[in-house]
Write an enzyme that holds these catalytic residues in place. Structure first.
Site, mmCIF file in Angstrom:
data_model
loop_
_atom_site.group_PDB
_atom_site.id
_atom_site.type_symbol
_atom_site.label_atom_id
_atom_site.label_comp_id
_atom_site.label_asym_id
_atom_site.label_seq_id
_atom_site.Cartn_x
_atom_site.Cartn_y
_atom_site.Cartn_z
ATOM 1 N N GLU A 1 0.804 3.849 1.902
ATOM 2 C CA GLU A 1 1.247 4.203 3.249
ATOM 3 C C GLU A 1 2.419 3.317 3.674
ATOM 4 O O GLU A 1 3.386 3.793 4.273
ATOM 5 C CB GLU A 1 0.097 4.027 4.254
ATOM 6 N N HIS B 1 0.836 -1.196 0.000
ATOM 7 C CA HIS B 1 0.000 0.000 0.000
ATOM 8 C C HIS B 1 0.874 1.250 0.000
ATOM 9 O O HIS B 1 2.040 1.207 0.404
ATOM 10 C CB HIS B 1 -0.913 -0.009 1.214
ATOM 11 N N CYS C 1 -6.076 1.199 5.623
ATOM 12 C CA CYS C 1 -6.631 -0.089 6.054
ATOM 13 C C CYS C 1 -6.014 -0.457 7.408
ATOM 14 O O CYS C 1 -5.067 0.174 7.865
ATOM 15 C CB CYS C 1 -6.315 -1.173 5.024
ATOM 16 N N CYS D 1 -2.164 -1.014 7.413
ATOM 17 C CA CYS D 1 -1.415 0.244 7.396
ATOM 18 C C CYS D 1 -1.556 0.992 8.717
ATOM 19 O O CYS D 1 -0.590 1.579 9.208
ATOM 20 C CB CYS D 1 -1.881 1.120 6.240
#
Length: 155
Positions: free
Chosen positions: A80, A78, A106, A109
């Site tokens: 992040e 991801h 999410c 993360c």
């Protein structure tokens, strides 16, 4: 001349970073900021040197996995996660920093964000992950939605 505010400035940069994404489902960009200085950026895509989803296909699409579920079935990281990892790779402390991201993080993360010492998250788009929001609240991390108008989001 009207100068844009800092939050809009960094959020627009996060949206620009998302344009590097190779994910077939969602383009996410993230920017880690401290004292109005960019420390790291990240977008979602496969690990370094690996085929991206736009080349290899999307396992989650093939298996019809709903958004917000079974993150381990994705070959990509991801945005992040990549921003946090880039800071770690180059020895940059992101403790007490702020994260600007195109999408609400999410739960995976969120756990990294908590342990990395990020104190505030600004995001533009929601994400269907109730547990992530609960963990942020428990950790005392502020979550703020920043709306960009169409003209700003075009980049």
């Amino acid at each position: 001349m009207q100068v844009i505010g800092w939050d809009d400035y960094f959020m627009q940069i996060a949206h620009l970073v998302s344009k590097r994404s190779t994910c077939l489902r969602r383009q996410v960009g993230a920017v880690v900021v401290k004292e109005k200085r960019i420390l790291a950026t990240g977008y979602n895509g496969a690990p370094r040197g690996m085929k991206h989803c736009d080349e290899a296909g999307c396992i989650r699409e093939i298996m019809k996995v709903p958004s917000g579920e079974r993150h381990e079935l994705c070959r990509g990281l991801h945005g992040e996660q990549n921003a946090i990892l880039q800071a770690a790779l180059y020895g940059i402390s992101i403790k007490d920093s702020v994260l600007y991201t195109t999408h609400q993080p999410c739960v995976l993360c969120v756990k990294m964000i908590i342990n990395a010492g990020i104190t505030h998250i600004f995001y533009s788009n929601g994400y269907p992950d109730e547990l992530g929001g609960k963990l942020l609240q428990e950790a005392g991390i502020t979550l703020t939605k920043v709306l960009l108008d169409k003209a700003q989001a075009v980049l």
